[in-house]
Write a protein that holds these residues in place. Structure first.
Motif, PDB file in Angstrom:
ATOM      1  N   PRO A 183     -36.231 -79.917  47.256  1.00  0.00           N
ATOM      2  CA  PRO A 183     -35.956 -78.497  47.024  1.00  0.00           C
ATOM      3  C   PRO A 183     -36.597 -77.903  45.759  1.00  0.00           C
ATOM      4  O   PRO A 183     -36.630 -76.691  45.632  1.00  0.00           O
ATOM      5  CB  PRO A 183     -34.423 -78.462  46.887  1.00  0.00           C
ATOM      6  CG  PRO A 183     -34.064 -79.817  46.372  1.00  0.00           C
ATOM      7  CD  PRO A 183     -35.068 -80.767  46.985  1.00  0.00           C
ATOM      8  N   PRO A 228     -29.330 -77.099  36.016  1.00  0.00           N
ATOM      9  CA  PRO A 228     -27.927 -77.525  36.043  1.00  0.00           C
ATOM     10  C   PRO A 228     -27.768 -78.636  37.081  1.00  0.00           C
ATOM     11  O   PRO A 228     -28.482 -78.639  38.078  1.00  0.00           O
ATOM     12  CB  PRO A 228     -27.176 -76.263  36.490  1.00  0.00           C
ATOM     13  CG  PRO A 228     -28.141 -75.133  36.356  1.00  0.00           C
ATOM     14  CD  PRO A 228     -29.514 -75.710  36.471  1.00  0.00           C
ATOM     15  N   SER A 229     -26.837 -79.564  36.841  1.00  0.00           N
ATOM     16  CA  SER A 229     -26.622 -80.691  37.764  1.00  0.00           C
ATOM     17  C   SER A 229     -26.529 -80.218  39.200  1.00  0.00           C
ATOM     18  O   SER A 229     -25.836 -79.246  39.489  1.00  0.00           O
ATOM     19  CB  SER A 229     -25.301 -81.386  37.421  1.00  0.00           C
ATOM     20  OG  SER A 229     -25.514 -82.287  36.381  1.00  0.00           O
ATOM     21  N   GLU A 230     -27.214 -80.921  40.100  1.00  0.00           N
ATOM     22  CA  GLU A 230     -27.078 -80.601  41.516  1.00  0.00           C
ATOM     23  C   GLU A 230     -27.022 -81.872  42.342  1.00  0.00           C
ATOM     24  O   GLU A 230     -27.377 -82.960  41.868  1.00  0.00           O
ATOM     25  CB  GLU A 230     -28.192 -79.661  41.983  1.00  0.00           C
ATOM     26  CG  GLU A 230     -29.592 -80.200  41.838  1.00  0.00           C
ATOM     27  CD  GLU A 230     -30.663 -79.136  42.116  1.00  0.00           C
ATOM     28  OE1 GLU A 230     -30.384 -77.946  41.921  1.00  0.00           O
ATOM     29  OE2 GLU A 230     -31.766 -79.511  42.533  1.00  0.00           O
ATOM     30  N   GLY A 231     -26.570 -81.741  43.582  1.00  0.00           N
ATOM     31  CA  GLY A 231     -26.389 -82.898  44.454  1.00  0.00           C
ATOM     32  C   GLY A 231     -27.714 -83.590  44.724  1.00  0.00           C
ATOM     33  O   GLY A 231     -28.747 -82.940  44.862  1.00  0.00           O
ATOM     34  N   MET A 232     -27.680 -84.918  44.769  1.00  0.00           N
ATOM     35  CA  MET A 232     -28.879 -85.722  44.994  1.00  0.00           C
ATOM     36  C   MET A 232     -28.751 -86.437  46.337  1.00  0.00           C
ATOM     37  O   MET A 232     -27.721 -87.062  46.611  1.00  0.00           O
ATOM     38  CB  MET A 232     -29.026 -86.771  43.893  1.00  0.00           C
ATOM     39  CG  MET A 232     -29.368 -86.184  42.528  1.00  0.00           C
ATOM     40  SD  MET A 232     -31.093 -85.648  42.479  1.00  0.00           S
ATOM     41  CE  MET A 232     -30.941 -84.111  41.547  1.00  0.00           C
ATOM     42  N   ALA A 233     -29.800 -86.361  47.137  1.00  0.00           N
ATOM     43  CA  ALA A 233     -29.795 -86.991  48.457  1.00  0.00           C
ATOM     44  C   ALA A 233     -30.435 -88.372  48.376  1.00  0.00           C
ATOM     45  O   ALA A 233     -31.235 -88.645  47.479  1.00  0.00           O
ATOM     46  CB  ALA A 233     -30.559 -86.128  49.448  1.00  0.00           C
ATOM     47  N   THR A 254     -24.857 -89.388  42.577  1.00  0.00           N
ATOM     48  CA  THR A 254     -24.609 -88.314  43.547  1.00  0.00           C
ATOM     49  C   THR A 254     -25.045 -86.951  43.028  1.00  0.00           C
ATOM     50  O   THR A 254     -25.272 -86.045  43.813  1.00  0.00           O
ATOM     51  CB  THR A 254     -23.114 -88.246  43.907  1.00  0.00           C
ATOM     52  OG1 THR A 254     -22.378 -88.111  42.682  1.00  0.00           O
ATOM     53  CG2 THR A 254     -22.665 -89.504  44.631  1.00  0.00           C
ATOM     54  N   THR A 255     -25.113 -86.807  41.697  1.00  0.00           N
ATOM     55  CA  THR A 255     -25.609 -85.550  41.136  1.00  0.00           C
ATOM     56  C   THR A 255     -26.612 -85.896  40.035  1.00  0.00           C
ATOM     57  O   THR A 255     -26.605 -87.006  39.500  1.00  0.00           O
ATOM     58  CB  THR A 255     -24.483 -84.701  40.515  1.00  0.00           C
ATOM     59  OG1 THR A 255     -23.839 -85.459  39.496  1.00  0.00           O
ATOM     60  CG2 THR A 255     -23.465 -84.268  41.545  1.00  0.00           C
TER      61      THR A 255
ATOM     62  N   LEU B   4     -32.521 -74.009  50.174  1.00  0.00           N
ATOM     63  CA  LEU B   4     -33.732 -74.769  49.869  1.00  0.00           C
ATOM     64  C   LEU B   4     -33.751 -76.014  50.743  1.00  0.00           C
ATOM     65  O   LEU B   4     -32.702 -76.595  51.030  1.00  0.00           O
ATOM     66  CB  LEU B   4     -33.743 -75.174  48.386  1.00  0.00           C
ATOM     67  CG  LEU B   4     -33.721 -74.020  47.382  1.00  0.00           C
ATOM     68  CD1 LEU B   4     -33.443 -74.538  45.986  1.00  0.00           C
ATOM     69  CD2 LEU B   4     -35.032 -73.255  47.415  1.00  0.00           C
ATOM     70  N   PRO B   5     -34.955 -76.445  51.157  1.00  0.00           N
ATOM     71  CA  PRO B   5     -35.034 -77.607  52.052  1.00  0.00           C
ATOM     72  C   PRO B   5     -34.778 -78.921  51.309  1.00  0.00           C
ATOM     73  O   PRO B   5     -35.222 -79.093  50.178  1.00  0.00           O
ATOM     74  CB  PRO B   5     -36.475 -77.554  52.570  1.00  0.00           C
ATOM     75  CG  PRO B   5     -37.241 -76.860  51.486  1.00  0.00           C
ATOM     76  CD  PRO B   5     -36.285 -75.894  50.835  1.00  0.00           C
ATOM     77  N   VAL B  44     -21.672 -81.584  49.052  1.00  0.00           N
ATOM     78  CA  VAL B  44     -21.617 -81.964  47.639  1.00  0.00           C
ATOM     79  C   VAL B  44     -21.808 -80.739  46.747  1.00  0.00           C
ATOM     80  O   VAL B  44     -22.931 -80.287  46.534  1.00  0.00           O
ATOM     81  CB  VAL B  44     -22.694 -83.012  47.298  1.00  0.00           C
ATOM     82  CG1 VAL B  44     -22.445 -83.601  45.908  1.00  0.00           C
ATOM     83  CG2 VAL B  44     -22.743 -84.117  48.333  1.00  0.00           C
ATOM     84  N   ALA B  46     -22.010 -78.721  43.200  1.00  0.00           N
ATOM     85  CA  ALA B  46     -22.425 -79.066  41.840  1.00  0.00           C
ATOM     86  C   ALA B  46     -22.377 -77.788  41.000  1.00  0.00           C
ATOM     87  O   ALA B  46     -21.687 -76.843  41.368  1.00  0.00           O
ATOM     88  CB  ALA B  46     -23.794 -79.714  41.842  1.00  0.00           C
ATOM     89  N   THR B  49     -24.828 -75.141  42.921  1.00  0.00           N
ATOM     90  CA  THR B  49     -25.367 -75.393  44.255  1.00  0.00           C
ATOM     91  C   THR B  49     -24.335 -76.119  45.119  1.00  0.00           C
ATOM     92  O   THR B  49     -23.362 -76.664  44.613  1.00  0.00           O
ATOM     93  CB  THR B  49     -26.604 -76.310  44.171  1.00  0.00           C
ATOM     94  OG1 THR B  49     -26.233 -77.503  43.479  1.00  0.00           O
ATOM     95  CG2 THR B  49     -27.770 -75.631  43.451  1.00  0.00           C
ATOM     96  N   LEU B  51     -24.868 -79.034  48.205  1.00  0.00           N
ATOM     97  CA  LEU B  51     -25.804 -79.835  49.001  1.00  0.00           C
ATOM     98  C   LEU B  51     -25.126 -80.241  50.302  1.00  0.00           C
ATOM     99  O   LEU B  51     -24.006 -80.720  50.294  1.00  0.00           O
ATOM    100  CB  LEU B  51     -26.208 -81.092  48.216  1.00  0.00           C
ATOM    101  CG  LEU B  51     -27.031 -82.143  48.961  1.00  0.00           C
ATOM    102  CD1 LEU B  51     -28.435 -81.626  49.277  1.00  0.00           C
ATOM    103  CD2 LEU B  51     -27.123 -83.432  48.153  1.00  0.00           C
ATOM    104  N   GLN B  53     -25.740 -82.652  53.666  1.00  0.00           N
ATOM    105  CA  GLN B  53     -26.576 -83.750  54.155  1.00  0.00           C
ATOM    106  C   GLN B  53     -26.136 -84.181  55.533  1.00  0.00           C
ATOM    107  O   GLN B  53     -24.961 -84.083  55.873  1.00  0.00           O
ATOM    108  CB  GLN B  53     -26.453 -84.960  53.221  1.00  0.00           C
ATOM    109  CG  GLN B  53     -27.235 -84.843  51.950  1.00  0.00           C
ATOM    110  CD  GLN B  53     -27.060 -86.109  51.136  1.00  0.00           C
ATOM    111  OE1 GLN B  53     -26.158 -86.207  50.317  1.00  0.00           O
ATOM    112  NE2 GLN B  53     -27.904 -87.091  51.384  1.00  0.00           N
TER     113      GLN B  53
END
Lengths: 297, 206
Positions: A183, A228-233, A254-255, B4-5, B44, B46, B49, B51, B53
């Motif tokens: 993203p 800013p912290s965001e979710g991680m895939a 996870t973030t 966002l993708p 998720v 944050a 944002t 997320l 999945q």
């Protein structure tokens, strides 16, 4: 009937219990975890007569050896390695009958990194949040194996399978990781995106179950801002301030606060899990086919 | 709201603010409970944002979401968790200095604040609590501690958090709680989950 279990004779460099992980808890800060090379984990289970979600042992580079306390079927897959039962050669990638009291050993990987040992019935420890996996980032699940440790096995659920064709992987000369941009690809300069697509990287020795780290040219950001912290895939390719991409594997946080330039699809992560340090690596980034919402961006 | 993708099966929805992201998260949970959301493996939230999945068709959901009316968060709905706290942290005096108040007043301000779990991360059960007025936002410590004890009540940036277990950390420590923030053997492993409201209740004698 004797208690079904295994005793660790040689734990190896890093051997952990793994299954298909604990998805659905990322919002609590709990990552998915689970076998890094899911395909090999599933295959080992199938050969040993287990369902895909049974827990296997995942070794790192130099295998492990265990004594079984009952007659069990064992299958070794993943990184090819010499397999022995009481010192006598046994097949890799096939169900092997191991009599009670015998030591079954997976030796050092001839290539690749992680071998999987499935035992009929699966490793039978108590699950944590629905999984028996060791999550090395947050310390959930069992400790990595130590010499002398004992683990229970579950009851066998099905007959071992001999019928599957097992492809013996050739030594990987290089790893190619497909990537869908986003993203946060817009955080990087056009030059950085060209560098990413055209450079040859190498798998770094700092790689682990959390991420595949690389050596090679850094990727330059457009600006100096903080995210800013965001979710991680899973499969997220995060770029910390040193500019070197990190591919997030099963035990990833996870973030996170560094921009993710793209995502490696989950099915490509099995190959990433088997790429030894020093392996040449290329990324093939592509843009998503169409914008998510037309006319908005 | 900007989608966002995130690969072939994910979406990152970027909101204009933390509040908006929390409201969107609440709406997503409401729709999932009502069976009004396509199958999704993870939701998720944050800082700004959410997320998603494990979606079959992220672009379809992204387009549908442009039609959603997301109601703003209300302060009165939802579960509240009380966390007993002793305001005895090693950084209490420094925080009082930074806020320009006394240590007692730090305890008063903190325990009078209505917090909400914005999101979790860093460690299982570590919740980022929002709600402190902007003038009380703090920098992290310049040198992180190598070991912060479990149960430490801490501040950093706009957030309050409680360390579920001993770990390294760079937040300012203002107090201690005996509450079990994380217990995987419990039905609900995490005491604090996104969306829950939180109050800190000073223990007697502090």
């Amino acid at each position: 009937m004797t208690d079904r279990g295994i005793e660790v004779v040689r734990a190896g460099a890093l051997t952990t219990v793994q299954d298909l992980g604990r998805p659905g808890h990322a919002h609590l800060g709990v990552t998915c975890s689970g076998a890094l090379d899911r395909t090999s984990h599933r295959l080992a289970n199938r050969l040993a007569g287990n369902p895909a979600e049974a827990a296997t042992l995942e070794t790192t580079l130099n295998g492990c050896a265990v004594r079984v306390t009952a007659d069990v079927t064992v299958a070794v897959t993943g990184a090819p390695c010499p397999v022995t039962v009481e010192g006598r050669p046994a097949p890799w990638g096939a169900p092997v009958r191991v009599p009670a009291g015998s030591v079954v050993a997976a030796g050092a990987a001839t290539h690749g990194v992680r071998s999987y040992l499935a035992f009929s019935g699966g490793i039978g420890i108590e699950p944590v949040l629905g999984s028996r996996s060791t999550d090395l980032l947050s310390g959930l699940g069992p400790e990595p194996l130590a010499d002398g440790a004992a683990l229970p096995l579950g009851a066998p659920s099905g007959p071992p399978s001999h019928s599957h064709l097992v492809a013996y992987p050739g030594p990987p000369r290089s790893l190619v990781l497909p990537m869908l941009l986003g993203p946060r690809d817009d955080w990087f300069t056009p030059a950085a995106l060209r560098t990413l697509a055209s450079s040859s990287y190498r798998v770094s020795t700092a790689s682990n179950r959390i991420g595949l780290r690389v050596e090679g040219p850094g990727l330059e950001r457009r600006g100096a801002g903080e995210l800013p912290s965001e979710g991680m895939a899973m499969g997220a390719v995060q770029v910390p301030p040193d500019g070197l991409p990190v591919v997030f594997l099963a035990d990833h946080p996870t973030t996170g606060g560094y921009p993710v330039i793209g995502i490696v699809p989950e099915e490509a992560l099995c190959a990433a899990a088997q790429a030894a340090p020093g392996t040449a690596l290329r990324f093939t980034p592509v843009r998503p086919r169409r914008p998510l919402v037309p006319h908005q961006r | 709201m900007r989608p966002l993708p995130v690969g072939r099966h994910g979406l990152l929805i970027e909101s204009g603010s933390g509040e908006e992201a929390e409201a969107l998260h609440a709406e997503l949970l409401r729709r999932r409970t009502a069976g009004d959301l396509p199958d999704v493996r993870e939701i998720v939230p944050a800082a700004r944002t959410v997320l998603l999945q494990g979606l079959d068709d992220p672009s379809r959901l992204a387009q549908e979401m442009t039609q959603w009316q997301v109601p703003p968060l209300t302060d009165t709905r939802g579960e509240t968790v009380d966390i007993p706290v002793r305001y005895d942290g090693p950084d209490l005096a420094e925080v009082a200095d930074l806020w320009g108040v006394t240590a007692d007043e730090v305890a008063g301000i903190h325990s009078a604040t209505a917090f909400r779990v914005g999101f979790c991360g860093f460690a299982p059960g570590f919740a980022y609590l929002t709600g402190l007025a902007e003038r009380f936002h703090l920098p992290r410590r310049s040198t992180p501690r190598t070991k912060v004890p479990a149960g430490s009540v801490a501040l950093a940036g706009p957030y309050t958090g409680v360390y579920p277990r001993s770990s390294p950390g760079g937040w300012q420590l203002i107090g201690t709680t005996g509450a079990a923030l994380w217990d995987p053997a419990r039905d609900r492993a995490a005491l604090l989950v996104p969306g829950v409201r939180v109050r800190f209740v000073p223990e007697e004698g502090t």
